[in-house]
Motif scaffolding. Sequence first.
Motif, PDB file in Angstrom:
ATOM      1  N   GLU A 130     -57.136  23.124  18.399  1.00 49.14           N
ATOM      2  CA  GLU A 130     -57.562  23.591  19.718  1.00 49.14           C
ATOM      3  C   GLU A 130     -56.464  23.357  20.751  1.00 49.14           C
ATOM      4  OE1 GLU A 130     -61.344  21.925  20.760  1.00 49.14           O
ATOM      5  OE2 GLU A 130     -62.173  22.224  18.744  1.00 49.14           O
ATOM      6  N   ARG A 131     -56.606  24.008  21.887  1.00 48.53           N
ATOM      7  CA  ARG A 131     -55.605  23.882  22.941  1.00 48.53           C
ATOM      8  C   ARG A 131     -55.613  22.449  23.481  1.00 48.53           C
ATOM      9  NH1 ARG A 131     -54.935  24.445  28.532  1.00 48.53           N
ATOM     10  NH2 ARG A 131     -52.980  25.480  29.129  1.00 48.53           N
ATOM     11  N   PRO A 132     -54.473  21.754  23.483  1.00 50.07           N
ATOM     12  CA  PRO A 132     -54.420  20.358  23.939  1.00 50.07           C
ATOM     13  C   PRO A 132     -54.373  20.270  25.459  1.00 50.07           C
ATOM     14  CG  PRO A 132     -52.265  21.042  23.179  1.00 50.07           C
ATOM     15  CD  PRO A 132     -53.181  22.207  22.923  1.00 50.07           C
ATOM     16  N   LEU A 189     -49.414  22.711  10.934  1.00 56.55           N
ATOM     17  CA  LEU A 189     -48.855  22.003   9.785  1.00 56.55           C
ATOM     18  C   LEU A 189     -49.598  22.455   8.537  1.00 56.55           C
ATOM     19  CD1 LEU A 189     -48.838  18.489  11.468  1.00 56.55           C
ATOM     20  CD2 LEU A 189     -46.766  19.725  10.759  1.00 56.55           C
ATOM     21  N   HIS A 190     -48.865  22.671   7.434  1.00 59.65           N
ATOM     22  CA  HIS A 190     -49.466  23.162   6.195  1.00 59.65           C
ATOM     23  C   HIS A 190     -49.132  22.200   5.053  1.00 59.65           C
ATOM     24  CE1 HIS A 190     -50.763  27.037   7.848  1.00 59.65           C
ATOM     25  NE2 HIS A 190     -49.614  27.049   8.518  1.00 59.65           N
ATOM     26  N   PRO A 191     -49.987  21.204   4.808  1.00 66.85           N
ATOM     27  CA  PRO A 191     -49.721  20.223   3.750  1.00 66.85           C
ATOM     28  C   PRO A 191     -49.691  20.864   2.373  1.00 66.85           C
ATOM     29  CG  PRO A 191     -51.467  19.491   5.233  1.00 66.85           C
ATOM     30  CD  PRO A 191     -51.224  20.932   5.536  1.00 66.85           C
ATOM     31  N   ASN A 192     -48.853  20.312   1.505  1.00 69.93           N
ATOM     32  CA  ASN A 192     -48.792  20.746   0.112  1.00 69.93           C
ATOM     33  C   ASN A 192     -49.567  19.750  -0.754  1.00 69.93           C
ATOM     34  OD1 ASN A 192     -46.913  22.992   0.492  1.00 69.93           O
ATOM     35  ND2 ASN A 192     -45.428  21.402   1.023  1.00 69.93           N
ATOM     36  N   PHE A 193     -50.442  20.256  -1.607  1.00 63.36           N
ATOM     37  CA  PHE A 193     -51.241  19.416  -2.482  1.00 63.36           C
ATOM     38  C   PHE A 193     -50.602  19.372  -3.875  1.00 63.36           C
ATOM     39  CE2 PHE A 193     -54.090  20.410   0.912  1.00 63.36           C
ATOM     40  CZ  PHE A 193     -54.961  19.332   0.998  1.00 63.36           C
ATOM     41  N   SER A 200     -43.561  20.950  18.015  1.00 60.15           N
ATOM     42  CA  SER A 200     -42.542  20.067  18.563  1.00 60.15           C
ATOM     43  C   SER A 200     -43.161  18.983  19.450  1.00 60.15           C
ATOM     44  CB  SER A 200     -41.516  20.875  19.375  1.00 60.15           C
ATOM     45  OG  SER A 200     -42.151  21.492  20.492  1.00 60.15           O
ATOM     46  N   MET A 201     -44.371  19.217  19.929  1.00 55.40           N
ATOM     47  CA  MET A 201     -45.055  18.251  20.791  1.00 55.40           C
ATOM     48  C   MET A 201     -46.412  17.833  20.241  1.00 55.40           C
ATOM     49  SD  MET A 201     -45.078  16.511  23.734  1.00 55.40           S
ATOM     50  CE  MET A 201     -44.069  17.278  25.027  1.00 55.40           C
ATOM     51  N   PHE A 202     -47.089  18.730  19.516  1.00 56.53           N
ATOM     52  CA  PHE A 202     -48.477  18.492  19.112  1.00 56.53           C
ATOM     53  C   PHE A 202     -48.637  18.543  17.591  1.00 56.53           C
ATOM     54  CE2 PHE A 202     -48.509  21.124  23.067  1.00 56.53           C
ATOM     55  CZ  PHE A 202     -48.793  20.083  23.950  1.00 56.53           C
ATOM     56  N   SER A 203     -49.517  17.698  17.066  1.00 58.20           N
ATOM     57  CA  SER A 203     -49.875  17.730  15.638  1.00 58.20           C
ATOM     58  C   SER A 203     -51.129  18.582  15.491  1.00 58.20           C
ATOM     59  CB  SER A 203     -50.130  16.314  15.111  1.00 58.20           C
ATOM     60  OG  SER A 203     -48.941  15.555  15.118  1.00 58.20           O
ATOM     61  N   ARG A 204     -51.016  19.688  14.742  1.00 60.82           N
ATOM     62  CA  ARG A 204     -52.119  20.647  14.640  1.00 60.82           C
ATOM     63  C   ARG A 204     -52.248  21.142  13.204  1.00 60.82           C
ATOM     64  NH1 ARG A 204     -51.335  25.380  17.220  1.00 60.82           N
ATOM     65  NH2 ARG A 204     -53.303  25.498  18.382  1.00 60.82           N
ATOM     66  N   PHE A 205     -53.477  21.230  12.725  1.00 64.30           N
ATOM     67  CA  PHE A 205     -53.757  21.745  11.393  1.00 64.30           C
ATOM     68  C   PHE A 205     -54.666  22.960  11.515  1.00 64.30           C
ATOM     69  CE2 PHE A 205     -52.795  17.265  10.809  1.00 64.30           C
ATOM     70  CZ  PHE A 205     -51.965  17.264   9.711  1.00 64.30           C
ATOM     71  N   ASP A 206     -54.499  23.887  10.595  1.00 64.36           N
ATOM     72  CA  ASP A 206     -55.331  25.083  10.569  1.00 64.36           C
ATOM     73  C   ASP A 206     -56.727  24.686  10.083  1.00 64.36           C
ATOM     74  OD1 ASP A 206     -56.581  27.497  10.196  1.00 64.36           O
ATOM     75  OD2 ASP A 206     -54.913  28.435   9.105  1.00 64.36           O
ATOM     76  N   PRO A 207     -57.761  24.783  10.936  1.00 73.47           N
ATOM     77  CA  PRO A 207     -59.101  24.349  10.528  1.00 73.47           C
ATOM     78  C   PRO A 207     -59.693  25.184   9.400  1.00 73.47           C
ATOM     79  CG  PRO A 207     -59.189  25.537  12.611  1.00 73.47           C
ATOM     80  CD  PRO A 207     -57.735  25.344  12.296  1.00 73.47           C
ATOM     81  N   ALA A 208     -59.143  26.360   9.151  1.00 70.69           N
ATOM     82  CA  ALA A 208     -59.621  27.172   8.030  1.00 70.69           C
ATOM     83  C   ALA A 208     -59.004  26.714   6.709  1.00 70.69           C
ATOM     84  CB  ALA A 208     -59.292  28.642   8.266  1.00 70.69           C
ATOM     85  N   GLU A 209     -58.023  25.855   6.791  1.00 67.11           N
ATOM     86  CA  GLU A 209     -57.286  25.441   5.589  1.00 67.11           C
ATOM     87  C   GLU A 209     -57.572  24.000   5.202  1.00 67.11           C
ATOM     88  OE1 GLU A 209     -52.602  24.767   4.318  1.00 67.11           O
ATOM     89  OE2 GLU A 209     -53.098  26.086   5.990  1.00 67.11           O
ATOM     90  N   VAL A 210     -57.431  23.065   6.145  1.00 66.72           N
ATOM     91  CA  VAL A 210     -57.606  21.642   5.836  1.00 66.72           C
ATOM     92  C   VAL A 210     -58.353  20.948   6.974  1.00 66.72           C
ATOM     93  CG1 VAL A 210     -55.505  21.503   4.431  1.00 66.72           C
ATOM     94  CG2 VAL A 210     -55.392  20.990   6.878  1.00 66.72           C
ATOM     95  N   ARG A 211     -58.811  19.751   6.641  1.00 66.30           N
ATOM     96  CA  ARG A 211     -59.412  18.863   7.634  1.00 66.30           C
ATOM     97  C   ARG A 211     -58.994  17.445   7.301  1.00 66.30           C
ATOM     98  NH1 ARG A 211     -63.479  16.086   5.209  1.00 66.30           N
ATOM     99  NH2 ARG A 211     -64.443  17.007   3.335  1.00 66.30           N
ATOM    100  N   LEU A 212     -59.142  16.544   8.267  1.00 61.01           N
ATOM    101  CA  LEU A 212     -58.807  15.153   8.020  1.00 61.01           C
ATOM    102  C   LEU A 212     -59.729  14.555   6.962  1.00 61.01           C
ATOM    103  CD1 LEU A 212     -58.063  13.488  11.476  1.00 61.01           C
ATOM    104  CD2 LEU A 212     -56.444  14.138   9.693  1.00 61.01           C
ATOM    105  N   LEU A 271     -53.498  12.383  18.258  1.00 63.86           N
ATOM    106  CA  LEU A 271     -54.679  11.717  17.712  1.00 63.86           C
ATOM    107  C   LEU A 271     -55.997  12.355  18.135  1.00 63.86           C
ATOM    108  CD1 LEU A 271     -53.567   8.000  18.260  1.00 63.86           C
ATOM    109  CD2 LEU A 271     -53.522   9.277  16.114  1.00 63.86           C
ATOM    110  N   ASN A 272     -55.989  13.106  19.196  1.00 64.61           N
ATOM    111  CA  ASN A 272     -57.214  13.745  19.669  1.00 64.61           C
ATOM    112  C   ASN A 272     -57.750  14.686  18.588  1.00 64.61           C
ATOM    113  OD1 ASN A 272     -59.034  15.696  20.896  1.00 64.61           O
ATOM    114  ND2 ASN A 272     -58.351  14.913  22.868  1.00 64.61           N
ATOM    115  N   PRO A 273     -59.009  14.505  18.144  1.00 64.25           N
ATOM    116  CA  PRO A 273     -59.550  15.353  17.071  1.00 64.25           C
ATOM    117  C   PRO A 273     -59.497  16.838  17.389  1.00 64.25           C
ATOM    118  CG  PRO A 273     -60.966  13.448  17.429  1.00 64.25           C
ATOM    119  CD  PRO A 273     -59.962  13.433  18.531  1.00 64.25           C
ATOM    120  N   ALA A 274     -59.699  17.205  18.645  1.00 60.80           N
ATOM    121  CA  ALA A 274     -59.645  18.622  19.006  1.00 60.80           C
ATOM    122  C   ALA A 274     -58.237  19.167  18.842  1.00 60.80           C
ATOM    123  CB  ALA A 274     -60.134  18.814  20.444  1.00 60.80           C
TER     124      ALA A 274
END
Length: 365
Positions: free
Chosen positions: A189-191, A325-329, A224-236, A181-184
């Motif tokens: 970013e490194r958790p 993670l790479h969501p499909n639209f 396997s432990m952290f939820s991470r998205f590529d900031p160059a690709e998507v944002r919340l 849940l941490n925005p960073a």
Amino acid sequence: MSEDPKIPDDVWEQFARDTERDIRSSAPKEPSARARQVTERLRRQEARGELPEGWRTGPVRQQKKSRRGLWGVLGVAVAVVVAVVAVKPSLVPGDPFGGGTSETASSPLPMETAAPTAAPGAVDAETPTLDDPFAGSPAKQWADGEAGIVVPEAKAVRGQSAAKVGQALKLTKKLLVESNLNPATLRGERPAAALALLDPRQDDVLDRLETGLRKPDKEHDPLSMFSRFDPAEVRLAGDVVKLRGRITVKAGEHASVAVHADYTFVYPVVRTDGTTEVTRTIVRRVLDVELPDPARYRVTPGRLTVLRHDESAGNTSCDVYDGFLHPNFPSSEPTEPAPSGETRDPYDRSEDIGRAKDCGTVSRV
């Protein structure tokens, strides 16, 4: 779970006063001696045929007055009911105002206290938007963010004090928050805060995670432990992540407190190219950790020992091991082979997570 709103005390008190006054004013009264004399005189005149013209209009007026008193009482009661319905329309069955949306569909679900036995029911097919990113998703009724991670009451368990149980629960919740849940963390970013909760003596776990964060591959996947998205690709899309799950605690095998967590996180996302199309990625995590006794085992006090950290993600590209993670639209053209696994419901929390390891097709997002 929030309770239905009660009618304020001042409203009830006013209602009681008005009702008592109106009933008192409309209730039949014992006739006075003078009234009894007049009634008897009129009765005798009626027997002799000497009644004055229009004498019956008096009782009719009295009857109308009594009816006005009754309607006054009913009017107050109706006003109170209207006020309550205006505050909480769900008290009235159906959709009394014709809005086309049942409040039940968006009311928060009660906390999950046991493993579900089936997937969530179907919901209306709605397209998610920036204003309503959980439209058409069962997660719309799930809890918001950290508030949805509710730890059980800390009680002593087989040789482990309530204080130690409370410490283990607090650390586990913090690990879930910092990892998912941490925005960073979500921005890739490194958790650091999450890693700081893990015992540095547990070299195998930390080495694998640190390697995955620096140079991810199939064997070293930080997802396997952290939820991470590529900031160059998507944002919340917005600042709310929906989640549902539970935490349980028991005495562990190593003079420890053992905590089990099973949560599903739903992330609404939008591309960073300026388009407004919204989709969702759903990640379920199962985490087993212990807080062993440092007097009996070589552990770091106040740090968690990880026994299991497993995940299953829905609506993300398969066979991509770059640590994101790479969501499909829906509007995107397929750029990879069709998924080979079976179709599954990513919102289904009733099956063991180990059965959903193959990257398959999701039945809904």
